[in-house]
Each structure stands twice: as structure tokens, then as C-alpha cells.
Design a protein around this motif. Structure first.
Motif, PDB file in Angstrom:
ATOM      1  N   ASN A 295      83.382  59.771 104.588  1.00  0.00           N
ATOM      2  CA  ASN A 295      82.001  60.233 104.439  1.00  0.00           C
ATOM      3  C   ASN A 295      81.036  59.212 105.022  1.00  0.00           C
ATOM      4  O   ASN A 295      80.089  59.574 105.719  1.00  0.00           O
ATOM      5  N   ASP A 296      81.267  57.937 104.754  1.00  0.00           N
ATOM      6  CA  ASP A 296      80.402  56.843 105.218  1.00  0.00           C
ATOM      7  C   ASP A 296      81.157  55.980 106.233  1.00  0.00           C
ATOM      8  O   ASP A 296      81.780  55.012 105.870  1.00  0.00           O
ATOM      9  N   ASN A 297      81.054  56.273 107.548  1.00  0.00           N
ATOM     10  CA  ASN A 297      80.255  57.348 108.085  1.00  0.00           C
ATOM     11  C   ASN A 297      81.034  58.129 109.141  1.00  0.00           C
ATOM     12  O   ASN A 297      80.540  58.404 110.224  1.00  0.00           O
ATOM     13  N   GLY A 298      82.282  58.461 108.783  1.00  0.00           N
ATOM     14  CA  GLY A 298      83.015  59.351 109.669  1.00  0.00           C
ATOM     15  C   GLY A 298      82.303  60.663 109.861  1.00  0.00           C
ATOM     16  O   GLY A 298      82.348  61.259 110.945  1.00  0.00           O
ATOM     17  N   THR A 299      81.598  61.142 108.812  1.00  0.00           N
ATOM     18  CA  THR A 299      80.945  62.439 108.919  1.00  0.00           C
ATOM     19  C   THR A 299      79.868  62.459 110.003  1.00  0.00           C
ATOM     20  O   THR A 299      79.831  63.365 110.836  1.00  0.00           O
ATOM     21  N   GLY A 300      78.981  61.466 109.996  1.00  0.00           N
ATOM     22  CA  GLY A 300      77.953  61.423 111.027  1.00  0.00           C
ATOM     23  C   GLY A 300      78.548  61.233 112.405  1.00  0.00           C
ATOM     24  O   GLY A 300      78.134  61.882 113.381  1.00  0.00           O
ATOM     25  N   SER A 301      79.548  60.351 112.505  1.00  0.00           N
ATOM     26  CA  SER A 301      80.190  60.088 113.799  1.00  0.00           C
ATOM     27  C   SER A 301      80.883  61.325 114.332  1.00  0.00           C
ATOM     28  O   SER A 301      80.803  61.638 115.532  1.00  0.00           O
ATOM     29  N   ALA A 302      81.596  62.052 113.467  1.00  0.00           N
ATOM     30  CA  ALA A 302      82.309  63.253 113.889  1.00  0.00           C
ATOM     31  C   ALA A 302      81.349  64.356 114.302  1.00  0.00           C
ATOM     32  O   ALA A 302      81.595  65.089 115.282  1.00  0.00           O
ATOM     33  N   ALA A 303      80.248  64.493 113.561  1.00  0.00           N
ATOM     34  CA  ALA A 303      79.294  65.552 113.876  1.00  0.00           C
ATOM     35  C   ALA A 303      78.645  65.336 115.233  1.00  0.00           C
ATOM     36  O   ALA A 303      78.551  66.272 116.043  1.00  0.00           O
TER      37      ALA A 303
END
Length: 541
Positions: A295-303
Motif C-alpha cells: 500500500n505504501d507505496n506500491g499502490t501509487g507506483s502501480a497506478a
């Protein structure tokens, strides 16, 4: 082109990536089926097309890959380690496959890792082992095992004694080399105290708190940079005063790595668009030492990786530059390095705005937009001013969510993520955040769902921040919002900064939506935990 393009670094030997067959996401609500990605057969030049291409399945596949990398490297992707290097290789490989020419920007940063818990004990006259939580290892402490006399340095230990204990070399006159130095927090930096103690021959040092209200607990301090070779601990006022006295001996052990290491930012930009009005879209790629950082911060990176892939055929009016930052968890260092580099070269003026996405899949999420106009969080210790144009970015995100029938709240520019260096230079900024260690309120539970009284992310900065720690609902909604606003500004930034306009970029939706009238805001504003006192000591605290 990206200023100061650098040759791609040597290959790090990326691990073979096997997708996990579907992300184990925490569903906090129903998720409508999404159409398959259209990036291979469409220009994706409308919001609807782009959002369809940036499917939650595609974003989740990138998260699976990052989680696999972490599992292969001790459960972490922290900058300065092979887990992070392999994350960089993964992003670079995906960008190249999509037709981009990514740039890998190296920089050196101060790396610190505590390999095992530290020890603090009094060995005489009354043996006592102090419990974890009553003291802490200072960031950038040296490693070592010291046993010997504990010598108090220039302090009586009185409550509120904020003098110069250990601040001057003369404080160590008569200090016996081989002893453990005991100092009280005061008017100079922790690093200065540590340097003086080491120069005087101390084998370890303990700095204890002032005893004033709010300053009685252990000091979670930082020495700011590698360079101190002896163990350094920060202790509570009670522990520190308990170690004072004649003929007191003690034992201190620290097991740390403190050194300068190389790490990397990754940058890629669209082939088309006005290079004098660059729309930057960023997320930090690194995790903390303790966990995989999904979530911190695979989510932003993946998006943003999924958005970049889907935009490869879009003819943009403004150039769009995607950035994956390194060493964010060490103090926003990758973004600072990049912004300083652009400023030194005179290229920073070409950045029209910056969008930041740090934690967009929190399991107990809130739908938070950065408070660009400071209407919810006035400028003060916990909120920086949004540069001119930031309020428009905020409004545009609220308008998008309103058009989708989704309430949204606000979060402060608290300085806890990579927007910091940009807003400090006056660049309009905005973005999304779904919550970290903060506690969800009843109002927020009514607005966003989830559980009131619980953290937005109970695995924040922990080993359990893996693929089981992500809300598929939040990931889907936030990824769509990222795609929509990235394309909007790729076509038209005139409402934000007065330039870069084109009518086909005006994706008007809903509004105006003036934030959240029910109080759905959170102060935390990003994924970097303010977990250490810094070296300015009492002047800053």
C-alpha cells in the motif's frame, strides 16, 4: 526531453517474476466488473477510454510483481537494497515495453538499518535491564557493544535543564576514555553531542529527555547522517536520571548499518506535448525496511505505471512526465534531489504542475484530496500553503468524484510526501491519499464505509503491508481518478496555471463540489512517518 538524461545504469539482475494469480485484496465494498485493457488497440484519448484501459486488474498485476520482489529480498524494497533495485528494473522494463525511453537517475543518500534490537542496562550498583520503549536507537547510530562506567556530562538532570550538556568539547574535560557518556537533551544537535562524545573516547552515549511536559518519554532521535561510529541511544527522562550517580556502570549494544548508498529515481515522459509546460505525475517506489510497502507505496507506483502504459499512444498537448521516487522513506530524498537538480539547471520553470499519489489503497480507506487552497487545513505547523493553482487541482479532483457519486474529503499538505519539494518552489500541486496511521472517524465511516475508530491502514510501515493489505474498491476508484486528471492536464492546464490549453482537454464533470461538509478530512497527508526528532533539537520542538 527530460533534462540531464542519464544512461541507464547497469542491470541489477532482476529476479524472475511470477504473478501470484490475482491480488489478495481486502474488499470493502462491491466492485463492478471492469473491461479488459484497451491500451494495445486504442489511443485512449478520452477519459472513458483511459479509465477502461487502467483496469484494477492491471494495477493489481503490478502490485503482485512488487510483492514478489519483496518476498525474494527479505520482505522489503527499501532504497539502497536489491529489493529496491529490482523494483526499479521492473518499472523500467514495463516502460520500455510500452515504448517509453525511461531515464534512471542515480543519487547518493544516507542509509540506515537497525538489524536487531538495541540493549541498555545498568550493571551496577543495582543491575537493571531497561525495557524496549524506554529508549531508542538513534538513526545513523554506529554499531557496537560497550560496557563500562557511565559518566554524566555537564548536567544535573534537573527537570527542564536545557543547557549545553555535551555541546562543547570542554564538557568532556576529565572524561575517562572507554566510558559511556550520559547527556541531557539541550540546545545543540544530537549529532554535535555524539561527535564530541566520540572524540573524547566514549564507547557509547545516551541522551535523555528534558522531563518537561511532553518531553518525558524516550527520544527517537536522528544524527542526520552517517559518520558516528559509536552506539547512540535516546532515553526517557526517567531512564536517564536513573543512570546518574557515582560508580554507575552500564552496558549498551546496537546492531546497525549506517552508511551512504546509491539509489535511483525513474523518469519517463510522453513523446508529444509542450515541453515548456510539463505535467508531472509522481509516486515513491521505495518501502520502509520493515515491510514490502505494497500500500505504501506500491499502490501509487502501480497506478501511475498503468496510466503511463495506457497513454503510450495519446497525442498530448502538454508533455506528461511520470516519476517513481527513491528514498522517500528516508526524507523525500529522491524528489528533493530531482527538484534541486532541475532548479540548478534552470529547467524547473518548465514544470507546470505536480500530481502526487502516495497510498491509494488503504484497507480502511478515506477518499482524501490534498487541500490545495488551505480551506480545511490553514497554514500552520501541520499544513503548508498550496501554491497558486493548487486549489484548482483540488477542485478538479472533487468535481471528478462528485460526478461519480463518490464523496471526498481533504488532507493537508503536511510535508509527508514527495509534493514537498515542489510546493516549496511554488509549483501547483495536488493528489490523492487514502490514509495511513490516522484513525477513521464516525463521519468518515458514514461517507466512505469501513470501520470507525480503526486506522486507515493497520499495517502502515509494518511487515504485513503486503497484497492482503489493499482495498480493491479504493484501488479501483483512485486509479480511475488518477487516469482522468492526468489526461485532463495532459490536454489543458489553463485553469491551473494559465497555459497549456486545448478544448479537447476539458473533461467537464459535475461540481462544483466544495470538499466535504461533514468533516471527512485527515491531517496526515502522506505516507512518510514523522517518527524521528531531528538534529535541531529543542529549537525545532
Amino acid at each position: 526531453m527530460i533534462p540531464h538524461a542519464l544512461p541507464q545504469r547497469a542491470h541489477f539482475g532482476r529476479a524472475s517474476l511470477a504473478f501470484l494469480g490475482g491480488l489478495a485484496l481486502v474488499a470493502t465494498g462491491g466492485l463492478a466488473a471492469t473491461a479488459g485493457p484497451t491500451y494495445s488497440n486504442s489511443s485512449n484519448n478520452t477519459s472513458e477510454k483511459l479509465r477502461t484501459a487502467v483496469s484494477v486488474d492491471r494495477v493489481a498485476a503490478h502490485l503482485d510483481a512488487l510483492d514478489t520482489i519483496a518476498l525474494a529480498h527479505g520482505g522489503t524494497r527499501v532504497s539502497g537494497t536489491q529489493g529496491y533495485n529490482d523494483s526499479v528494473d521492473y518499472v523500467v522494463g514495463k516502460l520500455q515495453a510500452a515504448g517509453y525511453k525511461p531515464v534512471v537517475q542515480p543519487f547518493t543518500f544516507p542509509f540506515f538499518q537497525e538489524l536487531s534490537p538495541s540493549v541498555l542496562a545498568q550493571t551496577s550498583p543495582e543491575p537493571q535491564v531497561y525495557p524496549a520503549g524506554s529508549f531508542a536507537t538513534m538513526t545513523y547510530s554506529g554499531a557496537g557493544d560497550a560496557t563500562g562506567p557511565i559518566i554524566t556530562v555537564d548536567t544535573t538532570g534537573a527537570v527542564g535543564s536545557t543547557g549545553t550538556s555535551g555541546c562543547e568539547a570542554a564538557d568532556f574535560a576529565g572524561f575517562t576514555p572507554g566510558s559511556i557518556a550520559l547527556m541531557q537533551r539541550g540546545s545543540c544537535s544530537f549529532a554535535q553531542k555524539a561527535s564530541n562524545a566520540e572524540a573524547a573516547g566514549a564507547t557509547a552515549a545516551v541522551i535523555f529527555n528534558t522531563g518537561l511536559p511532553g518531553s518525558t518519554g524516550p527520544i527517537a532521535g536522528t544524527l542526520s547522517a552517517p559518520g558516528i561510529g559509536i552506539p547512540m541511544l535516546g532515553a526517557s527522562y526517567e531512564v536517564g536520571t536513573g543512570l546518574m550517580g557515582d560508580n554507575v556502570t552500564g552496558h549498551v549494544t546496537t546492531d546497525t548499518i549506517s552508511e551512504n548508498r546509491e539509489t535511483f529515481n525513474v523518469l519517463a515522459e510522453t513523446a508529444t506535448g509542450n515541453a515548456d509546460n510539463v505535467v508531472m505525475v509522481g509516486a515513491h517506489l521505495d518501502s520502509v525496511v520493515a515491510g514490502p510497502g505494497i500500500n505504501d507505496n506500491g499502490t501509487g507506483s502501480a497506478a501511475i505505471l498503468a496510466v503511463a502504459e495506457a497513454m503510450r499512444k495519446v497525442e498530448t498537448v502538454n508533455k506528461v512526465r511520470f516519476a517513481w521516487w527513491g528514498a522517500e522513506e528516508h526524507g523525500l530524498l529522491g524528489a528533493h534531489h530531482y527538484v534541486n537538480d532541475l532548479a540548478a539547471s534552470g529547467e524547473l520553470a518548465r514544470v507546470g504542475l505536480y500530481l502526487n499519489f502516495d497510498m491509494i489503497g488503504s484497507a480502511n480507506f478515506g477518499r482524501f484530496v490534498y487541500d490545495g487552497d488551505n480551506s480545511a487545513f490553514p497554514v500552520g505547523p501541520g499544513a503548508a500553503a498550496g501554491p497558486a493553482g493548487s486549489g484548482q487541482i483540488e477542485q478538479d479532483f472533487h468535481n471528478y468524484f462528485a460526478a461519480e457519486g463518490l464523496p471526498s474529503g481533504e488532507t493537508a499538505f503536511s510535508g509527508r510526501s514527495d509534493y514537498g519539494p515542489f510546493i516549496a518552489r511554488g509549483i501547483p500541486a495536488g493528489g490523492l491519499f487514502t490514509g495511513a496511521e490516522g484513525i477513521k472517524t464516525e463521519e468518515q465511516a458514514n461517507l466512505f464505509g469501513g470501520v470507525a475508530g480503526q486506522p486507515y491502514d493497520s499495517c502502515y510501515h509494518a511487515a504485513c503491508d503486503d497484497t492482503g493489505n489493499v482495498s480493491v474498491e479504493s484501488l479501483d476508484q483512485m486509479s480511475d481518478a488518477i487516469a482522468h486528471l492526468t489526461l485532463t492536464y495532459a490536454m489543458n492546464t489553463s485553469a491551473v496555471n494559465g497555459v497549456g490549453g486545448n478544448e479537447k482537454g476539458n473533461f467537464k464533470q459535475g461540481g462544483p463540489y466544495e470538499g466535504n461538509p461533514l468533516g471527512g478530512g485527515t491531517e496526515s497527508g502522506g505516507g512518510l512517518h514523522p517518527e524521528h526528532d531531528h538534529d535541531a533539537e529543542l529549537a525545532d520542538h
